[in-house]
Design an enzyme around this catalytic site. Sequence first.
Site, PDB file in Angstrom:
ATOM      1  N   LYS A   1      -0.548  -6.498  -7.998  1.00  0.00           N
ATOM      2  CA  LYS A   1      -0.758  -7.770  -7.295  1.00  0.00           C
ATOM      3  C   LYS A   1      -2.160  -8.295  -7.605  1.00  0.00           C
ATOM      4  CE  LYS A   1      -1.436  -9.855  -2.982  1.00  0.00           C
ATOM      5  NZ  LYS A   1      -2.808  -9.534  -2.584  1.00  0.00           N
ATOM      6  N   HIS A  60       0.843  -1.202   0.000  1.00  0.00           N
ATOM      7  CA  HIS A  60       0.000   0.000   0.000  1.00  0.00           C
ATOM      8  C   HIS A  60       0.879   1.254   0.000  1.00  0.00           C
ATOM      9  CE1 HIS A  60      -2.589  -3.026   2.258  1.00  0.00           C
ATOM     10  NE2 HIS A  60      -3.409  -2.676   1.286  1.00  0.00           N
TER      11      HIS A  60
HETATM   12  P1  AMP Z   1      -6.265  -4.121  -0.386  1.00  0.00           P
HETATM   13  O1  AMP Z   1      -6.127  -3.317   0.858  1.00  0.00           O
HETATM   14  O2  AMP Z   1      -5.745  -5.515  -0.269  1.00  0.00           O
HETATM   15  O3  AMP Z   1      -7.639  -4.027  -0.999  1.00  0.00           O
HETATM   16  O4  AMP Z   1      -5.301  -3.435  -1.454  1.00  0.00           O
HETATM   17  C1  AMP Z   1      -5.409  -2.069  -1.761  1.00  0.00           C
HETATM   18  C2  AMP Z   1      -4.528  -1.782  -2.950  1.00  0.00           C
HETATM   19  O5  AMP Z   1      -3.182  -2.097  -2.620  1.00  0.00           O
HETATM   20  C3  AMP Z   1      -4.896  -2.616  -4.183  1.00  0.00           C
HETATM   21  O6  AMP Z   1      -4.792  -1.815  -5.337  1.00  0.00           O
HETATM   22  C4  AMP Z   1      -3.839  -3.699  -4.163  1.00  0.00           C
HETATM   23  O7  AMP Z   1      -3.557  -4.230  -5.439  1.00  0.00           O
HETATM   24  C5  AMP Z   1      -2.651  -2.944  -3.618  1.00  0.00           C
HETATM   25  N1  AMP Z   1      -1.674  -3.881  -3.064  1.00  0.00           N
HETATM   26  C6  AMP Z   1      -1.889  -4.829  -2.111  1.00  0.00           C
HETATM   27  N2  AMP Z   1      -0.776  -5.561  -1.898  1.00  0.00           N
HETATM   28  C7  AMP Z   1       0.160  -5.082  -2.752  1.00  0.00           C
HETATM   29  C8  AMP Z   1       1.505  -5.423  -3.021  1.00  0.00           C
HETATM   30  N3  AMP Z   1       2.124  -6.422  -2.398  1.00  0.00           N
HETATM   31  N4  AMP Z   1       2.171  -4.720  -3.968  1.00  0.00           N
HETATM   32  C9  AMP Z   1       1.556  -3.703  -4.636  1.00  0.00           C
HETATM   33  N5  AMP Z   1       0.280  -3.336  -4.420  1.00  0.00           N
HETATM   34  C10 AMP Z   1      -0.412  -3.995  -3.491  1.00  0.00           C
END
Ligand code: AMP
Length: 288
Positions: free
Chosen positions: A152, A39
Amino acid sequence: MKICTSITDLRQSILDIRVKMQKPTIGFVPTMGFLHEGHASLIKRARSLDDVVIVSIFVNPLQFGPNEDYNRYPREIEQDEKLCEGLGVDLIFAPTALEMYGADGCETSIHVAYLGDHLCGASRPGHFDGVCTVVAKLFQIVTPDRAYFGKKDAQQWRIVRRMVKDLSMPVEIVPCEIVREEDGLAKSSRNVYLSPEERQEAVHLRKTLLLIQDAAIKGQRDVKQLKSLALAYLADHPLVALDYLELVDGDTLQPCAAIRGEAPTLCAIAAYVGKTRLIDNIELELRA
Ligand code: AMP
């Protein structure tokens, strides 16, 4: 940094910023919280491109299936606030589900057709409808110029990009590279669910993708052959239960029978390690 929990308060705060600054660009990072370096990389990218950075923290019930982990999804808002503060975020939007959807829920939603039905959509029916509905709603509230998504979630950012095109939303979608742990496991809020033994085994998702990448570089172009190579590898790692492994066109996500040099190929994997469902992917390079 201001934290808004109501839509009205956030709208007013954005209005104030727009009046104070001259035509600022707004960068938006939607998240479900329990923030980590993945994030953080999105927030840093937004900070480098936009005048104002807004992060939403909202565990969206619409995108969870009835037997999924909505209730136990990790929440750590104070830690998230500290991380955002340190990265120079201007506004956090952290609404409750009641604030977002009201007591009577959501009558109107966005439906994603083909793109939402396969890969993760096959094992999580309705998931991408839930994602698009909340993202569209957040775009309406935040009115960003750019929105940042992690690669991801390979299917998610492409679906959001398509929604923006289909519905003529005035937002640029910025996909950001995957941030990994030292051993290669993609960082994820769900990694906390893993026991120490499962955590060790989780690295095999990435290793499977690298195996396919390596075979492609060595000249293997046949998708069936590449898949059987991966299945043979995973057979030696029984703690990793494959949900899917697919090679698809990197733009359209249509399955392909062979890798062709002229179009990008995405190799995407989802697997359960214990009870935890993890995803990863690689955009295949055909040369070393
Ligand atoms: P989430 O909180 O899991 O819904 O993720 C929020 C955003 O962060 C989404 O756009 C995900 O793709 C991104 N994200 C989560 N994990 C990663 C990671 N390891 N590398 C890059 N972006 C990430």
